[in-house]
Scaffold this motif. Structure first.
Motif, short mmCIF file in Angstrom:
data_model
loop_
_atom_site.label_atom_id
_atom_site.label_comp_id
_atom_site.label_asym_id
_atom_site.label_seq_id
_atom_site.Cartn_x
_atom_site.Cartn_y
_atom_site.Cartn_z
N LEU A 134 -11.97 -12.98 38.84
CA LEU A 134 -12.43 -11.84 38.05
C LEU A 134 -13.79 -11.76 37.89
N LYS A 135 -14.67 -12.94 37.92
CA LYS A 135 -15.87 -12.80 38.10
C LYS A 135 -16.50 -12.23 39.37
N ASN A 136 -16.11 -12.55 40.50
CA ASN A 136 -16.28 -11.86 41.61
C ASN A 136 -15.95 -10.32 41.72
N GLU A 137 -14.93 -10.00 41.18
CA GLU A 137 -14.48 -8.56 41.13
C GLU A 137 -15.38 -7.70 40.21
N ASN A 138 -15.67 -8.50 38.99
CA ASN A 138 -16.84 -7.80 37.99
C ASN A 138 -18.20 -7.62 38.74
N ASN A 139 -18.55 -8.62 39.61
CA ASN A 139 -19.83 -8.35 40.23
C ASN A 139 -19.69 -7.29 41.26
N GLU A 140 -18.56 -7.19 42.12
CA GLU A 140 -18.55 -5.99 42.77
C GLU A 140 -18.32 -4.74 42.27
N ILE A 141 -17.79 -4.62 41.10
CA ILE A 141 -17.82 -3.46 40.15
C ILE A 141 -19.04 -2.88 39.62
N HIS A 142 -19.93 -4.07 39.33
CA HIS A 142 -21.16 -3.72 38.89
C HIS A 142 -22.03 -3.26 40.18
N ALA A 143 -21.88 -3.89 41.18
CA ALA A 143 -22.62 -3.36 42.48
C ALA A 143 -22.23 -2.05 42.83
N GLN A 144 -20.98 -1.62 42.91
CA GLN A 144 -20.44 -0.34 42.97
C GLN A 144 -20.93 0.48 42.16
N LEU A 145 -21.08 0.09 40.90
CA LEU A 145 -21.73 1.18 39.60
C LEU A 145 -22.96 1.28 40.26
N GLN A 146 -23.71 0.49 40.45
CA GLN A 146 -25.32 0.91 40.65
C GLN A 146 -25.35 1.89 41.90
N VAL A 147 -24.65 1.36 42.94
CA VAL A 147 -24.52 2.34 43.99
C VAL A 147 -24.31 3.76 43.70
N ASN A 148 -23.22 3.84 42.78
CA ASN A 148 -22.85 5.30 42.22
C ASN A 148 -23.90 6.12 41.32
N GLN A 149 -24.46 5.03 40.84
CA GLN A 149 -25.36 5.65 39.67
C GLN A 149 -26.69 6.24 40.44
N GLN A 150 -27.16 5.52 41.43
CA GLN A 150 -28.08 6.15 42.59
C GLN A 150 -27.65 7.21 43.13
N GLU A 151 -26.69 7.20 43.67
CA GLU A 151 -26.17 8.48 44.06
C GLU A 151 -26.25 9.69 43.50
N ILE A 152 -25.73 9.40 42.13
CA ILE A 152 -25.72 10.49 41.09
C ILE A 152 -27.07 10.93 40.84
N ALA A 153 -27.92 10.05 40.81
CA ALA A 153 -29.40 10.53 40.70
C ALA A 153 -29.77 11.16 41.80
N GLU A 154 -29.50 10.80 42.95
CA GLU A 154 -29.83 11.64 44.17
C GLU A 154 -29.52 13.11 44.00
N LEU A 155 -28.10 13.12 43.95
CA LEU A 155 -27.44 14.37 43.72
C LEU A 155 -27.97 15.40 42.56
N GLN A 156 -28.15 14.85 41.62
CA GLN A 156 -28.83 15.49 40.58
C GLN A 156 -30.38 16.09 40.98
N ALA A 157 -31.12 15.22 41.66
CA ALA A 157 -32.20 15.71 42.25
C ALA A 157 -32.03 16.83 43.21
N THR A 158 -31.22 16.71 43.95
CA THR A 158 -30.87 17.78 44.86
C THR A 158 -30.44 18.95 44.27
N ILE A 159 -29.53 18.86 43.34
CA ILE A 159 -29.48 19.97 42.51
C ILE A 159 -30.27 20.99 41.89
N LYS A 160 -31.29 20.12 41.16
CA LYS A 160 -32.47 20.55 40.54
C LYS A 160 -33.25 21.34 41.71
#
Length: 117
Positions: free
Chosen positions: A24-50
């Protein structure tokens, strides 16, 4: 003997719990890593939209400016035509010669043959 069996069962149960906890700890770490990747992608897409919205606004302003220039040209053309028609006092309908402004002038020059080669 019965205590030994109970102790073995308890040890197995604790091992399973520890193993599950680690998974569960490993899965949680993977989920947090994916969350950071997704947040970065969202920030990039928002900049592109702007950026695209800003470009769209600039294009909209340019097109609006062109439309306004065309409208002004048409008004000028209509005014010139009506003043020429009102100047003819003999009652005949006079055809208005179409004048083109520099906005719509197309050069009558043709490229030379050497330019095409």
């Amino acid at each position: 003997m019965e205590q030994n069996e109970d102790l073995l069962r308890l040890e197995k149960f604790v091992e399973k719990l520890i193993f599950s906890h680690d998974q569960l700890k490993n899965e949680n770490n993977e989920i947090h890593a994916q969350l950071q990747v997704n947040q970065q992608e969202i920030a990039e897409l928002q900049a592109t939209i702007k950026n695209l919205q800003e470009e769209r606004s600039v294009m909209h302003n340019r097109v609006t400016g062109l439309i306004d220039r065309i409208d002004e040209w048409e008004k000028t053309f209509d005014q010139e035509g009506s003043s020429q028609n009102s100047d003819s006092g003999n009652g005949e309908t006079r055809s208005v010669s179409k004048k083109s402004s520099t906005l719509f002038k197309v050069s009558a020059e043709r490229p030379s043959g050497s330019a095409l080669r």
